[in-house]
Design an enzyme around this catalytic site. Sequence first.
Site, PDB file in Angstrom:
ATOM      1  N   ASP A  94       0.806  -1.220   0.000  1.00 13.73           N
ATOM      2  CA  ASP A  94       0.000   0.000   0.000  1.00 13.73           C
ATOM      3  C   ASP A  94       0.845   1.280   0.000  1.00 13.73           C
ATOM      4  O   ASP A  94       1.653   1.491   0.909  1.00 13.73           O
ATOM      5  CB  ASP A  94      -0.902   0.039   1.235  1.00 13.73           C
ATOM      6  CG  ASP A  94      -1.687  -1.243   1.454  1.00 13.73           C
ATOM      7  OD1 ASP A  94      -1.130  -2.327   1.214  1.00 13.73           O
ATOM      8  OD2 ASP A  94      -2.836  -1.169   1.914  1.00 13.73           O
ATOM      9  N   GLU A 140      -4.403   2.481  -2.485  1.00 18.05           N
ATOM     10  CA  GLU A 140      -5.575   3.066  -1.834  1.00 18.05           C
ATOM     11  C   GLU A 140      -5.273   4.131  -0.784  1.00 18.05           C
ATOM     12  O   GLU A 140      -6.181   4.830  -0.358  1.00 18.05           O
ATOM     13  CB  GLU A 140      -6.436   1.969  -1.217  1.00 18.05           C
ATOM     14  CG  GLU A 140      -5.880   1.376   0.041  1.00 18.05           C
ATOM     15  CD  GLU A 140      -6.984   1.076   1.057  1.00 18.05           C
ATOM     16  OE1 GLU A 140      -8.162   1.192   0.719  1.00 18.05           O
ATOM     17  OE2 GLU A 140      -6.630   0.759   2.190  1.00 18.05           O
ATOM     18  N   ASN A 141      -4.005   4.245  -0.368  1.00 15.79           N
ATOM     19  CA  ASN A 141      -3.652   5.265   0.625  1.00 15.79           C
ATOM     20  C   ASN A 141      -2.731   6.341   0.076  1.00 15.79           C
ATOM     21  O   ASN A 141      -2.088   7.068   0.840  1.00 15.79           O
ATOM     22  CB  ASN A 141      -2.996   4.627   1.852  1.00 15.79           C
ATOM     23  CG  ASN A 141      -3.961   3.782   2.658  1.00 15.79           C
ATOM     24  OD1 ASN A 141      -3.778   2.581   2.801  1.00 15.79           O
ATOM     25  ND2 ASN A 141      -5.005   4.403   3.181  1.00 15.79           N
ATOM     26  N   ASN A 157     -10.443  -0.675   1.416  1.00 18.03           N
ATOM     27  CA  ASN A 157     -11.534  -0.076   2.186  1.00 18.03           C
ATOM     28  C   ASN A 157     -11.611   1.439   2.050  1.00 18.03           C
ATOM     29  O   ASN A 157     -12.622   2.040   2.414  1.00 18.03           O
ATOM     30  CB  ASN A 157     -11.434  -0.464   3.670  1.00 18.03           C
ATOM     31  CG  ASN A 157     -10.120  -0.048   4.298  1.00 18.03           C
ATOM     32  OD1 ASN A 157      -9.049  -0.462   3.834  1.00 18.03           O
ATOM     33  ND2 ASN A 157     -10.180   0.734   5.350  1.00 18.03           N
ATOM     34  N   HIS A 158     -10.558   2.067   1.536  1.00 17.80           N
ATOM     35  CA  HIS A 158     -10.583   3.522   1.321  1.00 17.80           C
ATOM     36  C   HIS A 158     -10.884   3.886  -0.133  1.00 17.80           C
ATOM     37  O   HIS A 158     -10.641   5.022  -0.559  1.00 17.80           O
ATOM     38  CB  HIS A 158      -9.251   4.154   1.749  1.00 17.80           C
ATOM     39  CG  HIS A 158      -9.007   4.105   3.223  1.00 17.80           C
ATOM     40  ND1 HIS A 158      -9.829   4.738   4.123  1.00 17.80           N
ATOM     41  CD2 HIS A 158      -8.028   3.504   3.949  1.00 17.80           C
ATOM     42  CE1 HIS A 158      -9.370   4.529   5.354  1.00 17.80           C
ATOM     43  NE2 HIS A 158      -8.290   3.771   5.272  1.00 17.80           N
ATOM     44  N   HIS A 212      -7.380  -7.740   0.439  1.00 18.53           N
ATOM     45  CA  HIS A 212      -7.232  -6.604   1.336  1.00 18.53           C
ATOM     46  C   HIS A 212      -7.997  -6.899   2.624  1.00 18.53           C
ATOM     47  O   HIS A 212      -9.230  -6.823   2.647  1.00 18.53           O
ATOM     48  CB  HIS A 212      -7.791  -5.346   0.648  1.00 18.53           C
ATOM     49  CG  HIS A 212      -7.353  -4.061   1.252  1.00 18.53           C
ATOM     50  ND1 HIS A 212      -6.121  -3.500   0.997  1.00 18.53           N
ATOM     51  CD2 HIS A 212      -7.980  -3.200   2.098  1.00 18.53           C
ATOM     52  CE1 HIS A 212      -6.015  -2.358   1.640  1.00 18.53           C
ATOM     53  NE2 HIS A 212      -7.128  -2.159   2.329  1.00 18.53           N
ATOM     54  N   HIS A 257      -3.398  -4.143   3.398  1.00 23.62           N
ATOM     55  CA  HIS A 257      -4.226  -3.411   4.361  1.00 23.62           C
ATOM     56  C   HIS A 257      -3.540  -3.121   5.686  1.00 23.62           C
ATOM     57  O   HIS A 257      -3.667  -2.024   6.217  1.00 23.62           O
ATOM     58  CB  HIS A 257      -5.556  -4.106   4.642  1.00 23.62           C
ATOM     59  CG  HIS A 257      -6.393  -3.411   5.681  1.00 23.62           C
ATOM     60  ND1 HIS A 257      -6.932  -2.162   5.465  1.00 23.62           N
ATOM     61  CD2 HIS A 257      -6.773  -3.771   6.934  1.00 23.62           C
ATOM     62  CE1 HIS A 257      -7.625  -1.787   6.547  1.00 23.62           C
ATOM     63  NE2 HIS A 257      -7.527  -2.750   7.454  1.00 23.62           N
ATOM     64  N   HIS A 279      -0.390  -2.780   6.432  1.00 23.56           N
ATOM     65  CA  HIS A 279       0.823  -1.977   6.267  1.00 23.56           C
ATOM     66  C   HIS A 279       2.013  -2.554   7.020  1.00 23.56           C
ATOM     67  O   HIS A 279       3.049  -1.894   7.155  1.00 23.56           O
ATOM     68  CB  HIS A 279       0.602  -0.514   6.705  1.00 23.56           C
ATOM     69  CG  HIS A 279      -0.399   0.221   5.896  1.00 23.56           C
ATOM     70  ND1 HIS A 279      -0.536   1.599   5.926  1.00 23.56           N
ATOM     71  CD2 HIS A 279      -1.331  -0.201   5.016  1.00 23.56           C
ATOM     72  CE1 HIS A 279      -1.508   1.974   5.124  1.00 23.56           C
ATOM     73  NE2 HIS A 279      -2.013   0.892   4.562  1.00 23.56           N
TER      74      HIS A 279
END
Length: 258
Positions: A10, A41-42, A68-69, A151, A176, A178
């Site tokens: 991520d 996603e981040n 999820n983001h 994820h 997810h 990290h």
Amino acid sequence: MNLRVLAVGDVVGDSGLDFLCRHLPALRKLHGVHFTVVNGENAACNGLLPDQADAIFSAGADVITLGNHTWDKRQIVPYMDGCPYLLRPANYTSRAPGRGWGIFDGPQGLRLRVVNLIGRCEMDSNFDNPFTKMDFILSEGEADVTLVDFHGEATSEKNAMAWYLDGRVQALWGTHTHVPTADCQVLPQGLGMVTDLGMTGPSQSVIGIRPEQAINRFLGGLPQRFQPASGPCRMDAVLFDIDAAGRRCTVVQRIDIS
């Protein structure tokens, strides 16, 4: 042929994105990578913006996965609808924009199926069941190699998915948390897996964010908008060697950069 697939953890914040852009091209060349999947996603701390997606593709990603983001930056929705190489979790409701999997052209005419899933343990029980969703996806279309970004929060859920798909999928990695895991392995029927890739972002942090903000949350302080930490970065990644003819992974190895 021996297909080399690179999965990158991520991307967190502008510094993580910059680190990826500076190091991914050389890493791909050094290891003779044929296909690269990056979880993005981040990149905007929470979510992904269109210009950040462009930068990740320009750095060498063939596919970007989310989690999820996915919807935290709504500007990505029109981009997602027009870009088949940007995937959101396939087990979101069918009303969600975008797509959760695709079949892409690989070297020597190989057809590579990439699937993005999201777990339900400690996440959101309203997601469709990722196990049965994966059964459906595998029944749709033909591919020579299948790769899965799962994820999820729970290591048990990600491990169970790997064993469930062993013999039907060639590589599965978790995202997810990290936090990179040390369990790279090839399961008995040829699925290469690792529970979590880790992240690409600030190394002196709590999963990429400023430590004082994480501490404030656990002490019960007022909610704050999370911000990426400063300082040096790292890139966590795993390389999968896949025997495309035999449809099985042969080697899984970490190639983290710090």
